[in-house]
Design an enzyme around this catalytic site. Structure first.
Site, mmCIF file in Angstrom:
data_model
loop_
_atom_site.group_PDB
_atom_site.id
_atom_site.type_symbol
_atom_site.label_atom_id
_atom_site.label_comp_id
_atom_site.label_asym_id
_atom_site.label_seq_id
_atom_site.Cartn_x
_atom_site.Cartn_y
_atom_site.Cartn_z
ATOM 1 C CG ASN A 230 0.922 -4.823 26.674
ATOM 2 O OD1 ASN A 230 1.514 -4.291 27.615
ATOM 3 N ND2 ASN A 230 -0.117 -5.624 26.841
ATOM 4 C CG HIS B 177 -4.095 -6.768 28.089
ATOM 5 N ND1 HIS B 177 -3.824 -8.002 28.653
ATOM 6 C CD2 HIS B 177 -3.444 -6.734 26.905
ATOM 7 C CE1 HIS B 177 -3.023 -8.670 27.837
ATOM 8 N NE2 HIS B 177 -2.771 -7.926 26.773
ATOM 9 C CD GLU C 156 -4.272 -7.929 22.715
ATOM 10 O OE1 GLU C 156 -3.141 -7.954 22.215
ATOM 11 O OE2 GLU C 156 -4.471 -7.720 23.916
ATOM 12 C CB SER D 69 0.990 -15.520 19.115
ATOM 13 O OG SER D 69 0.863 -16.066 20.421
ATOM 14 C CE LYS E 54 1.282 -8.928 27.198
ATOM 15 N NZ LYS E 54 0.686 -10.216 26.923
ATOM 16 C CD GLU F 53 -1.336 -10.492 29.929
ATOM 17 O OE1 GLU F 53 -0.737 -9.433 30.182
ATOM 18 O OE2 GLU F 53 -0.997 -11.244 28.988
ATOM 19 N N GLY G 62 0.311 -14.747 24.093
ATOM 20 C CA GLY G 62 1.488 -15.347 24.728
ATOM 21 C C GLY G 62 1.581 -16.851 24.564
HETATM 22 P P1 PGA Z 1 1.713 -11.540 22.788
HETATM 23 O O1 PGA Z 1 0.817 -10.545 23.673
HETATM 24 O O2 PGA Z 1 2.088 -10.811 21.540
HETATM 25 O O3 PGA Z 1 2.901 -11.864 23.656
HETATM 26 O O4 PGA Z 1 0.868 -12.729 22.492
HETATM 27 C C1 PGA Z 1 -0.117 -9.693 23.082
HETATM 28 C C2 PGA Z 1 -0.837 -8.875 24.107
HETATM 29 O O5 PGA Z 1 -1.115 -9.362 25.206
HETATM 30 O O6 PGA Z 1 -1.155 -7.696 23.866
#
Ligand code: PGA
Length: 248
Positions: A9, A95, A167, A210, A11, A97, A173
């Site tokens: 992903n 997601h 997640e 992460s 983003k 976000e 992140g």
């Molecule tokens: P990350 O994001 O690997 O940067 O923690 C994962 C995600 O949001 O799908």
């Protein structure tokens, strides 16, 4: 055997040049790998480029979102006609976000889930709890609600077409990855729900938050973890290649 899915992903990262470089460097890595699926989700402006560059390479290109309409007066949105024109094979919905930064409601997420399924794309459906929800012991209720509000008991499609990504919001992140035990516990719970309520216990369940080349193996060794949804560590081909080939 369940398919192992390694999804990237990106983003709001990776411009045109970086997208071209990524596909050049990742090359044919996924072509003859059995039992594994590579999914890459670039931002909207680069979807078409990604679809063209990944042709014949056994990679599925995913959109990071979709507005649940074919086309029309929806300023700023991207609907099904455009995604089909680009050639995407999958769409991410739910997601954290989108839920937390953009305030997507259960109702909108449910609409998107149904829309993706009706358009016959692969659905990558994300769920996860906040730290506060985990610490206050609401963890299982939150996850159950996210699943139940998104899927009807009857509306369900081919297991090849649905992937769930667990997640935990506190791991996205942040560099704080869930321990394999924490992740396995939740994946087993999700699998139980998918079996009991929907008769689909064989759908792939990915862990996200992460994930890096140096921690993926421990997570993937868990019985109910079928793959990963990766943000930061998926942006460069070298790192994504290591994630994709984690057991070699
Ligand atoms: P990350 O994001 O690997 O940067 O923690 C994962 C995600 O949001 O799908």
């Amino acid at each position: 055997m369940r398919t192992s899915v390694i999804a990237a992903n990106w983003k709001m990262n990776n411009l045109y040049e970086e997208t071209v470089r990524f596909f050049k460097e990742f090359g044919d890595t996924a072509v003859n790998v059995d039992g594994k699926e590579a999914i890459i989700a670039p931002a909207f402006p680069y979807l078409r480029t990604a679809c063209e560059l990944s042709k014949g390479k056994n990679i599925i290109i995913a959109a990071q979102d979709v507005y649940p309409a074919e086309k029309g007066a929806f300023t700023g949105m991207v609907g099904s006609e455009m995604l089909k024109d680009c050639g995407v094979g999958a769409v991410i919905v739910g997601h954290s976000e989108r839920r937390h930064i953009f305030g997507e409601s259960f109702e909108l997420i449910r609409k998107k889930v149904t829309f993706v399924q009706n358009n016959d794309w692969k659905l990558i459906f994300c769920i996860g709890e906040t730290l506060q929800e985990r610490e206050s012991g609401q963890l299982y209720e939150v996850i159950k609600e996210q699943i139940y509000t998104a899927f009807d008991e009857n509306l369900w499609c081919d297991p090849d077409k649905v992937v769930i990504a667990y997640e935990p919001v506190w791991a996205i992140g942040t560099g704080v990855v869930a321990t394999p035990e924490q992740a396995q516990e939740m994946h087993a719970f999700i699998r139980k729900i998918m079996g009991k309520r929907y008769d689909r216990e064989n759908i792939p369940i990915l862990y996200g938050g992460s994930v890096k080349p140096d921690n993926i193996k421990g997570l993937m060794d868990c019985e109910d973890i079928d793959g990963a949804l990766v943000g930061g560590a998926s942006l460069e081909a070298d790192s994504y290649k290591k994630l994709f080939m984690y057991d070699r």
